[in-house]
Design a protein around this motif. Structure first.
Motif, PDB file in Angstrom:
ATOM      1  N   TRP A 148       0.726  -1.197   0.064  1.00 38.21           N
ATOM      2  CA  TRP A 148       0.037  -0.051   0.041  1.00 38.21           C
ATOM      3  C   TRP A 148       0.642   1.167  -0.073  1.00 38.21           C
ATOM      4  CZ3 TRP A 148      -4.674   1.023  -1.390  1.00 38.21           C
ATOM      5  CH2 TRP A 148      -5.263   2.544  -0.959  1.00 38.21           C
ATOM      6  N   LEU A 187       2.140   0.367  -4.323  1.00 40.56           N
ATOM      7  CA  LEU A 187       1.220   0.543  -5.310  1.00 40.56           C
ATOM      8  C   LEU A 187       1.195   2.410  -5.829  1.00 40.56           C
ATOM      9  CD1 LEU A 187      -2.161  -0.759  -3.815  1.00 40.56           C
ATOM     10  CD2 LEU A 187      -0.827  -1.287  -6.263  1.00 40.56           C
ATOM     11  N   TRP A 211       1.058   1.691  -9.596  1.00 43.24           N
ATOM     12  CA  TRP A 211      -0.129   1.295 -10.236  1.00 43.24           C
ATOM     13  C   TRP A 211      -0.357   1.693 -11.787  1.00 43.24           C
ATOM     14  CZ3 TRP A 211      -2.387   5.675 -12.767  1.00 43.24           C
ATOM     15  CH2 TRP A 211      -1.712   6.692 -12.725  1.00 43.24           C
ATOM     16  N   ARG A 212       0.790   2.337 -12.203  1.00 45.86           N
ATOM     17  CA  ARG A 212       0.784   2.670 -13.661  1.00 45.86           C
ATOM     18  C   ARG A 212       0.812   1.532 -14.410  1.00 45.86           C
ATOM     19  NH1 ARG A 212       3.974   7.045 -14.067  1.00 45.86           N
ATOM     20  NH2 ARG A 212       2.050   8.319 -13.267  1.00 45.86           N
ATOM     21  N   LEU A 270       0.393  -1.484 -13.656  1.00 47.74           N
ATOM     22  CA  LEU A 270      -0.620  -2.167 -13.247  1.00 47.74           C
ATOM     23  C   LEU A 270      -1.877  -2.049 -13.975  1.00 47.74           C
ATOM     24  CD1 LEU A 270      -0.316  -2.754  -9.319  1.00 47.74           C
ATOM     25  CD2 LEU A 270      -0.083  -4.575 -11.114  1.00 47.74           C
ATOM     26  N   ALA A 271      -2.046  -0.838 -14.020  1.00 51.14           N
ATOM     27  CA  ALA A 271      -3.177  -0.184 -14.966  1.00 51.14           C
ATOM     28  C   ALA A 271      -2.723  -0.790 -16.417  1.00 51.14           C
ATOM     29  CB  ALA A 271      -3.382   1.136 -14.932  1.00 51.14           C
TER      30      ALA A 271
END
Lengths: 541, 376
Positions: free
Chosen positions: A455, A459, A463-464, A466-467
């Motif tokens: 967290w 992330l 997150w990029r 992952l997206a």
């Protein structure tokens, strides 16, 4: 560096995820093998097999080389020209071919390159008398480049964007020229990724089926996948189909093994995460070169997409959009795609975590190193298990439990997940590795682990990618007809199914309309995968 | 094994649950991929319901109308196919529920039956074609139809005590009148004509029309077929995996001729109001494709299944064929066929090889085709 509890947990999670994937395939294959079809499993290594094997490898090698060699300048240019007009939409456009059913893409390509295509019409207008024919090897290569160049560009671009901002400052202050920048900064960043990308593109091209037949011009152009399909569908000889699949997997495994021996430079050093700003390429020559590379990519990928859009717009779109069957198909497709994308992301995170855990221990023993290699290689090769084999195998297993169409959506999502796994690994693993190198020690010293580490440390940065992985996997799953056809029932309708079934009933106009709508959905997904923010600044750690 | 199968026969389970449909499965947690948390008390209650109904299958079945399950190919059940009309017409006369299950195509249909074996819940199969009949019979899954099929009239005549024909079409070369001014008038003409005028065909390894053309050439040329293919090869733009791809190339204008059916122009005349696409009549004759239905040996509702087979030869079924399946009906329709159908090519001679012979020689003939088509 990794804390002990994290270490153990990572290895367990990764092994479990991989075992689940492996079991999913093994059960299907076992079910098919144990099925007595009554057909004789004649020897597979005949002259016919050898010939198509040679052709499969030949066209896949050429397609891979072209996709990488042509993709490299495009990726370099897109990384350097951060202010290129519409850059973000060019990058987003690159995700669209992936989500198109092959037949739709092929028709778009034919509209541009075909006998009656735009290019030939222009050539004839300019005075050429012999129309240029794409049917044959050239057509196969053009189509494979159309589908795979965007992939290689996106993966290389992601690698280039991970280069620490300090490098560019340093290069500028040292006054490095374009050749030195390429040699010392860009190439080392890309070269590390090339074996993985090449392997992925090679597998996609080797298992290509419709494109090869449609654009190959005749049975001289036949891949192993055609023979597998023929064996399982027309001759209903599961043993032969599996023997051919094993042959395909074994050969590709050897090739991937060879690729792994390519020298790969040392992993990057940690950076302070300065914002990405480029100081090079101010000269007119460099501008022209980069502009030409980007325009080339736009034309190559954009023109067939425009052709698809034009023929789609001639359909009665309001009627198609309001038809209940479209809404149902779109909902089913999106649900399946989202489920398979979520699964693939979790699975990749688990596998990557385990590989990092092994890599973080200098004293990791032989068995662990082997496990890590297995996880890496295995997660690529799943792509080569033909969906028709998986689908039929699971059909056999599940029929004991009643109506198979109940399970069809979940099964299709799982099969799509396997197909997307290698791609998602290519997106996520380099990003996770460099992030881990940058923050692993710091996290460990702070005692961050498990969800807390995920967290607070992972992330915000990851997150990029992952997206991106999520949107790629969704697009891939959206465009796939594959396993749906096997479980057909009137309640299970997806978008590609709508395209195909309209096409199969003379309704080409409606099919074109649905194809266009599918393309729009992919573009929207891609917009979710590449945020506008990524072009201005990198999130600081 | 057999006993276990009888005890845990999934068909019993399915028959009484559809009252609540899939949702019933989900709510009870019996749907195997259900992640929902269900309160224990509710689950117990649902469990007891299911257990209770296990002992009352007769009662549960009695509450429901009989359900006839028909396997077919997906274009038959699509909203523009004949399926919806047939369902409506049959349910009116049978007092039952007719359920279609549509798979990709005729070949997939046969494979699905092979995969399911004797445990299939299908009563009737609609959509095998004459080339698949021998293989279908070999599976031993089909029963003699036991109905009077004399109403079915097919050119060249077709009689089979197991499979009942319901429609047919002749393979034909369809051409674009805007680009082809002198269409071929015979297969010989096609083979020896101008190689710059291209045709798209289908691959006999993966598609039934492709196999149809192979058999057509074989019927006309016999042992000289490989030489004919070598000549024809120069005219072939490409060989597609299925019918849709080549027909798509044709309607896009990429190729002026395509292998399809004599009935294809009817679609364009009726639905698109255009005479642009026409079939070329070949003087040697045309190869026929007959679509058949069959009764399964282990059909759960055999009497109803027989009733349905007989129904396929009445106007209730045949009316849905011409303008939904775009094939020729085998029996009388209640109204005369649309005018467009009277403009179609009527072959002078019909070719149909014995299915057994096709099954025996298919591999050798495909190899022959591959060799002739792959030469450089």
């Amino acid at each position: 560096m990794m804390l002990r509890r994290d270490y153990r947990r990572s290895i367990i999670f990764g092994t479990v995820a991989f075992a689940a994937v492996f079991l999913f395939m093994a059960l299907a294959v076992a079910a098919l093998l144990s099925f007595d079809a009554g057909a004789s499993a004649a020897g597979i290594m005949d002259a016919y097999t050898l010939r198509i094997l040679r052709f499969t490898l030949y066209q896949a090698t050429l397609s891979t080389l072209l996709s990488i060699v042509l993709g490299l300048p495009v990726a370099l240019a897109l990384c350097r020209r951060r202010e290129f007009p519409g850059r973000i939409w060019i990058v987003r456009l690159m995700a669209v071919p992936m989500g198109l059913p092959v037949i739709v893409g092929a028709f778009g390509i034919i509209t541009i390159w075909g006998r009656q295509g735009v290019l030939n019409t222009a050539l004839v207008f300019a005075g050429a008398d012999e129309p240029f024919s794409i049917y044959g090897l050239s057509g196969i290569l053009i189509a494979h480049v159309f589908f795979n160049l965007p992939l290689s560009v996106r993966l290389m671009l992601a690698g280039l964007e991970r280069i620490p901002g300090e490098y560019w400052r340093m290069a500028a202050s040292l006054g490095m020229g374009p050749v030195s920048i390429f040699r010392f900064i860009e190439w080392p960043a890309v070269a590390r990724l090339v074996p993985g990308i090449a392997g992925l593109v090679f597998m996609l091209c080797a298992s290509s089926f419709t494109l090869v037949l449609l654009l190959g011009g005749g049975p001289a152009a036949t891949t192993l996948e055609v023979a597998i399909y023929q064996a399982l569908r027309f001759d209903f000889d599961p043993q032969r189909a599996i023997a051919l699949s094993v042959l395909q997997i074994a050969l590709t495994a050897i090739l991937l093994g060879l690729l792994a021996f390519l020298p790969s430079p040392e992993a990057e050093i940690p950076s302070l995460g300065r914002s990405l700003r480029r100081f090079d390429g101010k000269g007119i020559g460099a501008r022209l070169w980069d502009g030409a590379a980007i325009v080339f990519a736009i034309l190559l990928i954009g023109l067939p997409l425009v052709a698809i859009a034009v023929s789609g717009l001639s359909a009665d779109l309001p009627r198609l959009l309001s038809a209940p069957i479209f809404l149902r198909a779109a909902a089913t497709s999106l649900a399946i795609a989202a489920l398979s994308a979520a699964l693939v992301v979790f699975c990749c995170m688990a596998i990557i975590g385990a590989r990092q855990a092994v890599g973080s221990r200098r004293q990791a023993g032989q068995p662990l190193r082997f496990l890590s290699a297995m996880l890496g290689a295995g997660s690529s090769l799943v792509l080569l298990v033909p969906p028709v084999v998986l689908g039929s195998g699971w059909f056999l297993l599940l029929r004991v439990f009643g109506n198979v169409s109940f399970y069809a959506p979940v099964l299709v999502a799982l099969i799509n997940m396997l197909m997307a796994l290698p791609l998602a690994m290519r997106v996520l693993e380099p990003a996770f590795t460099s992030h881990f190198l940058r923050t692993g020690r710091l996290s460990a010293s702070l005692g961050l682990q498990g969800l807390t580490r995920l967290w607070f440390a992972d992330l915000p940065v990851l997150w990029r990618p992952l997206a991106m992985a999520f949107s790629f996997a969704m697009a891939l799953s959206l465009g796939d007809l594959g396993a749906v056809a096997l479980f057909g029932s009137e309640n299970f309708v997806t978008l590609p199914w709508l395209v195909y079934s309209n096409m199969g009933s003379y309704r080409t106009n409606d099919a074109a309309g649905y194809a266009f709508l599918l393309g729009i959905v992919c573009l929207l997904l891609a917009a979710g995968g590449v945020s506008r923010q990524s072009q201005s600044a990198r999130a600081s750690i | 094994m057999q006993k276990a199968e009888r005890l845990a026969n999934p068909k019993n389970l399915i028959r009484f649950i559809p009252a609540e449909g899939l949702d019933g499965f989900k709510a009870g947690g019996y749907f195997p991929f259900c992640f929902e948390e269900i309160p224990v008390r509710r689950r117990l209650f649902l469990n007891s319901l299911v257990v209770a109904s296990l002992f009352l299958p007769g009662l549960a079945a009695a509450q429901d109308k009989q359900e006839l399950t028909v396997y077919t190919y997906e274009s038959f059940v699509s909203e523009w196919g004949p399926g919806p009309k047939v369902k409506e017409a049959f349910e009116k006369v049978c007092g039952c529920t007719l359920n279609f299950v549509g798979v990709a195509d005729g070949v997939a249909l046969l494979n699905r039956l092979k995969l399911e074996g004797a445990g299939s819940k299908a009563d009737v199969v609609v959509g095998l074609d004459t080339n698949l009949v021998a293989e279908a019979k070999q599976t031993g899954l089909f029963d003699v139809s036991g109905i009077d099929a004399s109403a079915a009239k097919v050119p060249g005549g077709y009689r089979n005590d197991v499979f009942v024909p319901y429609d047919y079409g002749h393979f034909a070369v369809i051409y674009d009148t805007q680009t082809v001014k002198n269409p071929p008038t015979s297969l010989k003409d096609l083979v020896e004509g101008d190689p710059s005028q291209k045709i798209a065909i289908q691959d006999p390894r993966t598609s039934t029309p492709g196999l149809g053309l192979l058999l057509w050439v074989k019927s006309v040329y016999g042992d000289k077929a490989p030489e004919a293919w070598e000549k024809l090869r120069k005219r072939i733009l490409t060989v597609t995996p299925g019918w849709s791809e080549s027909y798509g190339l044709f309607t896009k204008g990429e190729v002026p001729m395509v292998l399809s059916y004599t009935t294809s122009p009817a679609y364009h005349m009726v639905s698109e109001k255009t005479d642009r696409y026409q079939a070329a009549a070949f003087s040697e004759g045309h190869y026929i494709q007959i679509e058949v239905s069959g009764l399964l040996k282990n059909a759960p509702h055999k009497e109803l299944a027989k009733q349905f087979l007989a129904f396929t030869l009445t106007s209730g079924f045949q009316d849905a064929i011409p303008e939904n399946n775009w094939m020729m009906p085998v029996a009388a329709t209640s109204n005369p066929l649309p005018e467009a159908f009277s403009k179609l090519v009527v072959p002078q001679k019909t070719f149909l090889m014995d299915p057994e012979e096709v099954a025996k020689n298919r591999k050798a003939w495909i190899d022959e085709w591959l060799a002739a088509m792959s030469m450089n």
